[in-house]
Structure formats: C-alpha cells, structure tokens
Design a protein around this motif. Structure first.
Motif, PDB file in Angstrom:
ATOM      1  N   LYS A   4      55.383  14.602  93.304  1.00  8.60           N
ATOM      2  CA  LYS A   4      56.111  15.872  93.422  1.00  8.60           C
ATOM      3  C   LYS A   4      55.169  17.076  93.502  1.00  8.60           C
ATOM      4  O   LYS A   4      55.321  17.927  94.365  1.00  8.60           O
TER       5      LYS A   4
ATOM      6  N   ARG B 185      54.333  20.472  79.204  1.00  6.78           N
ATOM      7  CA  ARG B 185      53.059  19.944  78.707  1.00  6.78           C
ATOM      8  C   ARG B 185      52.351  20.979  77.825  1.00  6.78           C
ATOM      9  O   ARG B 185      51.726  20.625  76.827  1.00  6.78           O
TER      10      ARG B 185
ATOM     11  N   VAL C 133      55.114  14.267  75.567  1.00  8.15           N
ATOM     12  CA  VAL C 133      55.841  15.343  76.249  1.00  8.15           C
ATOM     13  C   VAL C 133      57.351  15.077  76.369  1.00  8.15           C
ATOM     14  O   VAL C 133      58.160  16.017  76.280  1.00  8.15           O
ATOM     15  N   SER C 134      57.755  13.823  76.513  1.00  4.61           N
ATOM     16  CA  SER C 134      59.193  13.555  76.680  1.00  4.61           C
ATOM     17  C   SER C 134      59.982  13.894  75.423  1.00  4.61           C
ATOM     18  O   SER C 134      61.124  14.354  75.512  1.00  4.61           O
TER      19      SER C 134
HETATM   20  O1  C5P Z   1      55.982  16.388  85.989  1.00  2.00           O
HETATM   21  P1  C5P Z   1      55.221  15.962  84.757  1.00  2.00           P
HETATM   22  O2  C5P Z   1      54.976  14.491  84.709  1.00  2.00           O
HETATM   23  O3  C5P Z   1      54.004  16.760  84.501  1.00  2.00           O
HETATM   24  O4  C5P Z   1      56.248  16.290  83.562  1.00  2.00           O
HETATM   25  C1  C5P Z   1      55.912  16.034  82.225  1.00  2.00           C
HETATM   26  C2  C5P Z   1      57.172  15.864  81.405  1.00  2.00           C
HETATM   27  O5  C5P Z   1      57.831  17.116  81.245  1.00  2.00           O
HETATM   28  C3  C5P Z   1      58.228  14.920  81.922  1.00  2.00           C
HETATM   29  O6  C5P Z   1      57.960  13.565  81.595  1.00  2.00           O
HETATM   30  C4  C5P Z   1      59.493  15.430  81.237  1.00  2.00           C
HETATM   31  O7  C5P Z   1      59.586  14.928  79.924  1.00  2.00           O
HETATM   32  C5  C5P Z   1      59.233  16.923  81.145  1.00  2.00           C
HETATM   33  N1  C5P Z   1      59.899  17.686  82.196  1.00  2.00           N
HETATM   34  C6  C5P Z   1      61.219  18.008  82.015  1.00  2.00           C
HETATM   35  N2  C5P Z   1      61.864  18.801  82.920  1.00  2.00           N
HETATM   36  C7  C5P Z   1      61.216  19.272  83.984  1.00  2.00           C
HETATM   37  C8  C5P Z   1      59.861  18.935  84.205  1.00  2.00           C
HETATM   38  C9  C5P Z   1      59.230  18.113  83.306  1.00  2.00           C
HETATM   39  O8  C5P Z   1      61.835  17.588  81.044  1.00  2.00           O
HETATM   40  N3  C5P Z   1      61.855  20.078  84.830  1.00  2.00           N
END
Ligand code: C5P
Length: 222
Positions: free
Chosen positions: A16, A39, A98-99
């Motif tokens: 993405k 993050r 992060v989740s």
């Molecule tokens: O895109 P990336 O892997 O860096 O996202 C990290 C984490 O941020 C995702 O695994 C998710 O838990 C959270 N996230 C989210 N909503 C978004 C973008 C990311 O919850 N719009």
C-alpha cells in the motif's frame, strides 16, 4: 482534473505505502501513511514503558504525542514530537504491539481526526485499514489492495534481509497473518473492504503494473 481523495486499504505488507507514495508523487497529491501514525503512538507507549494492554494509560499519553511528516526518499520521514522516528517505528517490537494500540477507541478517534484534518484541503492519497470505510467514506477512489500471505511475507522478508534482519520467512509469514487477524477482528473500524472499493490483487504483479492499473481506475472515475 479536480483534486480527489484516494483511499488505499488492505492487509499488512500488501504494498500500500509504496503504491500510494508513487501515485501521490505522480498526481501532485499529499501522501498520508496512516499506519505510521499508529506506529508512533505505539512507540510512544513503549518508550514510556506503559503496559500496552492498559488502554487507559495509552489513552492518557495521546495529548503528549505530536505526529508530523516531511518529504523524503525513498520513504517519507515521520516525526514524533519533532524527533525523526522513521526507522524506529518499523522495528519488530513496534510491529508486534501496534495492533493492540490501534484497537483502542481514543487512539482511533485521535488518529482519524488528524487524518481528516490533513485531507481537508488538498488532493490526497491515504493508505491504511479503514480509510475507505471510516476516515474518508466520501473518497472518490477506493482501492482494496491484497496479495497472497506468502507473497506479502516474501516481500517483507527481502526488505528485512536488506536491512540485516535475521527473521525467517516462516516467522514473518506467521506475524503478518496474526496482525491481519487482529486488525480484521477488532471492534472499531476493523480492516474491511468498503462496499464501493475496487479490489486489486497484486500477487505476481510488479509495482509499475499495479500503479498503471490503479491509474486506469482513477482515470475511469475522474
Ligand atoms: O500499514 P502498517 O502496517 O504500517 O500499519 C500498522 C498497523 O497500524 C496495522 O497493523 C493496524 O493495526 C494499524 N492501522 C490501523 N488503521 C489504519 C492504519 C493502520 O488500525 N488506518
């Protein structure tokens, strides 16, 4: 062409941010990496040595966190209270936690507000998990980018190897799958394809081919 809002959602490591950044550059739009924001909050909680499962403690930290972006090559720079944390927010520890942090209501509300503010008065390409469903439900273009778990893990494995990491492909595959499960099953704004989003499966496609495909979709909509 009138400036548009382009939402690119999808599971972990689907490409993405790479695609969103190229599109934003070519269109002269702002690029917003919303995952980077979650993050930064996670990094702030880890640095403050807060229990990641303590929702109240993480929530209390929010007013102390300022997140900003600056242009950069090959990746956009990300700042936490004016400190460049671009590399640190990609660490395995942040990725692992992060989740949990992004499942909290106050965290989602704060990040969503910030994302809408940034998207307010310019063309924007925003990538994340809930952009098409929650953050920018009126976005003119919504893409849901997917790829097989194996291919996503392989892409991440190659990137990590270049950085000197010794995580195995199997470990990465498991971590990617686990993060998708957590992100898809949380109560608030889970990872989900918006009904009006167009699904693009990038398995076996080059970056350039994916960009061309999405540009074709944009041209048809504009
Ligand atoms: O895109 P990336 O892997 O860096 O996202 C990290 C984490 O941020 C995702 O695994 C998710 O838990 C959270 N996230 C989210 N909503 C978004 C973008 C990311 O919850 N719009």
């Amino acid at each position: 062409m009138v400036a548009m809002q382009i939402a690119i959602d999808g599971p972990a490591s689907a490409g993405k941010s790479t695609i969103a950044k190229i599109l934003a550059n070519q269109l002269g739009y702002i690029y917003v990496d919303t995952g980077a924001m979650y993050r930064v909050v996670t990094l702030a909680a880890l640095r403050a040595q807060i229990d990641i499962n303590d929702e109240d403690a993480v929530t209390q930290l929010l007013p102390t966190i300022q997140i900003t972006f600056a242009p950069g090559e090959p990746v956009q720079r990300v700042y936490y209270n004016e400190q460049d944390v671009t590399e640190e927010i990609r660490s395995a520890t942040v990725t692992k936690n992060v989740s949990a942090v992004s499942s909290y209501a106050a965290v989602r509300e704060a990040m969503t507000n910030l994302q809408r503010l940034i998207a307010q008065d310019a063309g924007v390409v925003m990538d994340g998990r809930d952009i098409g469903t929650t953050v920018l439900p009126q976005a003119q273009v919504k893409i849901f980018l997917v790829a097989s778990v194996h291919e996503r893990a392989l892409r991440r494995f190659k990137e990590n190897q270049a950085k000197g990491s010794n995580e195995t492909l199997a470990e990465i595959e498991q971590a990617v799958q686990h993060r998708d499960e957590l992100d898809s099953n949380r109560a608030i704004s889970p990872l989900r394809k918006a009904d009006d989003a167009i699904k693009v499966d990038t398995t076996g496609m080059s970056i350039d081919a994916v960009v061309q495909k999405i540009k074709g979709i944009i041209t048809n909509i504009a």
